[in-house]
Design an enzyme around this catalytic site. Sequence first.
Site, mmCIF file in Angstrom:
data_model
loop_
_atom_site.group_PDB
_atom_site.id
_atom_site.type_symbol
_atom_site.label_atom_id
_atom_site.label_comp_id
_atom_site.label_asym_id
_atom_site.label_seq_id
_atom_site.Cartn_x
_atom_site.Cartn_y
_atom_site.Cartn_z
ATOM 1 N N CYS A 87 -44.345 24.703 -80.063
ATOM 2 C CA CYS A 87 -43.967 23.323 -79.729
ATOM 3 C C CYS A 87 -45.018 22.347 -80.264
ATOM 4 C CB CYS A 87 -43.840 23.177 -78.215
ATOM 5 S SG CYS A 87 -43.679 21.464 -77.663
ATOM 6 N N GLN A 212 -52.490 13.471 -65.265
ATOM 7 C CA GLN A 212 -51.603 12.999 -66.336
ATOM 8 C C GLN A 212 -51.650 13.942 -67.542
ATOM 9 O OE1 GLN A 212 -49.454 10.738 -66.043
ATOM 10 N NE2 GLN A 212 -50.136 9.101 -64.701
ATOM 11 N N CYS A 334 -44.046 5.662 -62.771
ATOM 12 C CA CYS A 334 -43.489 6.544 -63.809
ATOM 13 C C CYS A 334 -41.964 6.473 -63.774
ATOM 14 C CB CYS A 334 -43.975 7.977 -63.615
ATOM 15 S SG CYS A 334 -43.541 8.667 -62.006
#
Length: 375
Positions: A87, A212, A334
């Site tokens: 990825c 985060q 968020c």
Amino acid sequence: MQCALYDAGRCRSCQWITQPIPEQLSAKAADLKNLLADFPVEEWCAPVSGPEQGFRNKAKMVVSGSVEKPLLGMLHRDGTPEDLCDCPLYPASFAPVFAALKPFIARAGLTPYNVARKRGELKYILLTESQSDGGMMLRFVLRSDTKLAQLRKALPWLQEQLPQLKVITVNIQPVHMAIMEGETEIYLTEQQALAERFNDVPLWIRPQSFFQTNPAVASQLYATARDWVRQLPVKHMWDLFCGVGGFGLHCATPDMQLTGIEIAPEAIACAKQSAAELGLTRLQFQALDSTQFATAQGEVPELVLVNPPRRGIGKPLCDYLSTMAPRFIIYSSCNAQTMAKDIRELPGYRIERVQLFDMFPHTAHYEVLTLLVKQ
């Protein structure tokens, strides 16, 4: 960003990957303006973005396949496994770790958990990297402690291959559900927290504390909050839903009184460690429910900073803040949808400033920072 997994139709997590980043940013900005259309906004600050690939500091890998040939990645809805070691959201430093983990799983006899059969032991591999020194935290999520002795015995080989692994743990998650972690954490290393540093502020990451996943943008988010707070006449503030203390530790000055509240004790341990290192004696961090803490107080500081999960701060806390009326509220969100809903419940406030932070490129998600001022 080019992604072979997406091109082959094997992964669709990055749904916006075919759109150039400027287009993605425009769409997110339009979405935010639409959500806040009912409120006059004094100042729209320019959106902040970071690298479009290699930016993630964390990999959450479902382990599938066989013990001899494990796959690290995800399961499709029909249960088909997909290896995601390539990825492009992961930095290059993750590849050698994944490469060493596969033979290690065989060496330690950690049979991948089979969801359909409800058999096997190893459910997830969770990997986190510190940007400040390249140190890593590795967590094995197991169904039980059956293979713990085998894992311990095989571990020196892995540590020899990967000296960057500073913190290694086993998490026990016995439930047959797609839950990432259980309550029990067993440390296999002396070091129990990963050292991180944003904008010269020391931060710590422990196994069960939220952090985060996009450090380049998160560090700009914290720095922006600090700049906004420095422009306000504030001597006392609350940092609610504070996590490891990122916002509070950035905003605090030696003469400011600050209380940070977070329900996760692991995160509070991190925040306290950082405050001690910075020599900030007027900072207090407590492991409590943020809403329960706030609504039990008879007075409020000049500034309340909130950084809630996706569900927002909710009506009870909105009602309390409306009644107690702190002069300033900084809302970090968020999920702009729930933030807009919460702002509706704060009728006595106007929006002074809004800034979008593209924490999640190639998806519709983003982070937003909003300054509310008492009218």
